[in-house]
Design an enzyme around this catalytic site. Structure first.
Site, short mmCIF file in Angstrom:
data_model
loop_
_atom_site.label_atom_id
_atom_site.label_comp_id
_atom_site.label_asym_id
_atom_site.label_seq_id
_atom_site.Cartn_x
_atom_site.Cartn_y
_atom_site.Cartn_z
N HIS A 21 -5.44 -2.38 -6.26
CA HIS A 21 -4.69 -2.08 -5.04
C HIS A 21 -4.44 -3.33 -4.21
O HIS A 21 -3.37 -3.49 -3.63
CB HIS A 21 -5.48 -1.05 -4.21
CG HIS A 21 -4.67 -0.45 -3.10
ND1 HIS A 21 -3.56 0.34 -3.32
CD2 HIS A 21 -4.80 -0.53 -1.75
CE1 HIS A 21 -3.05 0.72 -2.16
NE2 HIS A 21 -3.78 0.21 -1.19
N ASP A 32 -5.21 0.11 -10.03
CA ASP A 32 -5.19 0.74 -8.71
C ASP A 32 -5.66 2.19 -8.80
O ASP A 32 -5.09 3.00 -9.54
CB ASP A 32 -3.77 0.69 -8.15
CG ASP A 32 -3.71 1.04 -6.68
OD1 ASP A 32 -4.70 1.58 -6.15
OD2 ASP A 32 -2.68 0.76 -6.04
N SER A 65 0.81 -1.20 0.00
CA SER A 65 0.00 0.00 0.00
C SER A 65 0.85 1.26 0.00
O SER A 65 2.07 1.22 -0.09
CB SER A 65 -1.00 -0.01 1.16
OG SER A 65 -1.93 1.03 1.00
#
Length: 449
Positions: free
Chosen positions: A408, A380, A245
């Site tokens: 993501h 993403d 992330s």
């Protein structure tokens, strides 16, 4: 959703923080979990798994024995910071970047030099521009500048293949804000089957770790010290850090800036910077650009905790829409199994407001000499691909791999592809330089007749 709204109303009336997270009884006694007290009263759940201890191997020859230079990389780089906020990065040595995975997805040689405009500390500058130092405009700018400081990097690193059968290799998996170590299930199972030792902690306030009801417990520095304690407890000679992330609190996609972006990739660079001799390789999955962490003051997470609790079902649905390329039943189940957003509103609010790490800027990342694999899911909506591309340009030894079908949460969406990329990177080592190649054996003289 009605339950969340009702709990939020009671929270506002009673003044008590809702949805406090504590250790879960269902996993507290499960095999393979350890509860580590990193500080008095601060306990983290850790998944520690690996093969059974093997007998002590016979002593091996030292790395420098017999002139062995396999995997040896000479890192040479000059970093110049100018007073007008410009950064000039000059790569002076040979880079092994083209040796990995046959140069796919932009893994080619880095430019000899790169000029970057440093991000504005207040976040008003947006994206920083990059360009070759040989351009005319860059040349005109340099004539009027004076260096503020210059950093010289000149060292040798031995980068070797990390195999599951080697007892000195440990893989550390660090999850993101709102998740838990459960998001790594496919990767943990895969690498344990290959014989690797793996370590995956729950961040404070997440999963089955303790959740202090003090906002200071969730600043970047507090969480980084937690990761330092876990790393020092389990680290061996060659350690690989894998984080997921966004590691930048003030950049990325503007339309989704109200949703949480983790600081866990920053934990990887923090540990690599602090322990350069112990961190052998780093893997960042949808990690974002090399920008210092700065909390956003125009975020939904600045709202009162009880209001956030009322909105938590909406936030979870927004994350499903933005975090996955598809939003079917499978993705909903993956989201549920991964415990994404299964944290208290207090923890989410404290973590988002505590994302302050001014040291982690472009210069900080440019100083890293550890090889880094960047994995990016092309769907993403949190992290634009340009951010990972910029990270690849700043880092000395970086490889960017793109997954067309992923978003993501690519490690949940495309586990086989992610596992393959990670394993190939673990096994990779740079080719020896020409001067390190052994000389051909002498030709024996012809026998006399």
């Amino acid at each position: 959703m009605l339950t969340g709204v009702t709990d939020g109303i009671f929270c506002c009336l009673l003044g008590a923080p809702p949805n406090a997270v504590g250790p879960l009884e269902s996993v507290e006694s499960s095999d393979g979990y350890t509860f580590v007290e990193v500080k008095p009263g601060r306990v983290l759940r850790v998944k520690h798994a690996g093969p059974a201890p093997a007998p002590t191997p016979p002593p091996s020859l030292p790395d420098t024995a017999q002139g062995d230079r396999s995997g040896l990389v000479h890192c040479q780089r000059r970093i110049t910071v100018y007073r007008n906020g410009r950064l000039l990065v000059e790569n002076l040595g040979r880079s092994p970047r083209a040796d990995l995975l046959h140069g796919q997805n932009g893994s080619g040689e880095p430019p000899a030099s790169l000029e970057v405009e440093l991000a504005d500390p207040a976040g008003s500058d947006g994206h920083s521009g990059t360009g070759s130092s040989g351009s005319g405009s860059a040349g005109r700018r340099r004539r009027a500048r004076r260096p503020k400081r210059t950093i010289h990097i000149d060292c040798e690193k031995r980068i070797t293949s990390c195999k599951g059968t080697q007892a000195d290799v440990v893989l550390f998996f660090i999850h993101g804000v709102g998740g838990s170590l459960a998001i790594w299930k496919e990767q943990l199972d895969f690498f344990v089957r290959l014989g690797y030792e793996v370590v995956a902690p729950d961040l404070a306030g997440h999963g089955a770790s303790s959740a202090p009801q003090v906002a200071a417990a969730y600043t970047f520095y507090a969480l980084a010290e937690d990761m330092r304690a876990i790393f020092k407890r389990y680290a061996k000679k060659r350690n690989v850090l894998i984080g997921h992330s966004y590691g930048c609190g003030d950049g990325g996609s503007e339309r989704l800036s109200n949703l949480p972006k983790g600081t866990h990739v920053s934990f990887c660079t923090f540990l690599a910077h602090e322990y350069p001799d112990l961190v052998h390789k780093v893997i960042m999955i949808n990690g974002g650009g090399p920008t210092a962490l700065e909390p956003s003051f125009c975020s939904i997470f600045n709202m009162p905790t009880c209001v956030l609790h009322c909105l938590s079902p909406c936030l979870a649905w927004s994350f499903l829409k933005a975090g996955f390329a598809r939003q079917g039943a499978k993705e909903k189940q993956l989201l549920k199994e991964g415990n994404a957003f299964n944290v208290s509103s207090f923890v989410l609010r404290a973590m988002m407001s505590g994302q302050y790490w001014p040291e982690g800027d472009e210069v900080y990342h440019a100083e890293l000499t550890v090889p880094v694999l960047l994995v990016h899911g092309m769907h993403d909506k949190f992290v634009p691909v340009e951010e990972d591309q910029r990270m690849a340009e700043i880092l000395l030894l970086a490889f960017l791999k793109l997954i067309d079908e992923g978003s993501h949460m690519v490690m949940l969406e495309c586990p086989e592809t992610v596992n393959t990329l990670l394993h190939e990177f673990l096994l990779w080592e740079p080719e020896p330089s020409p001067k390190a190649l052994p000389a051909p054996p002498p030709v024996p003289p012809e026998e006399k007749k």
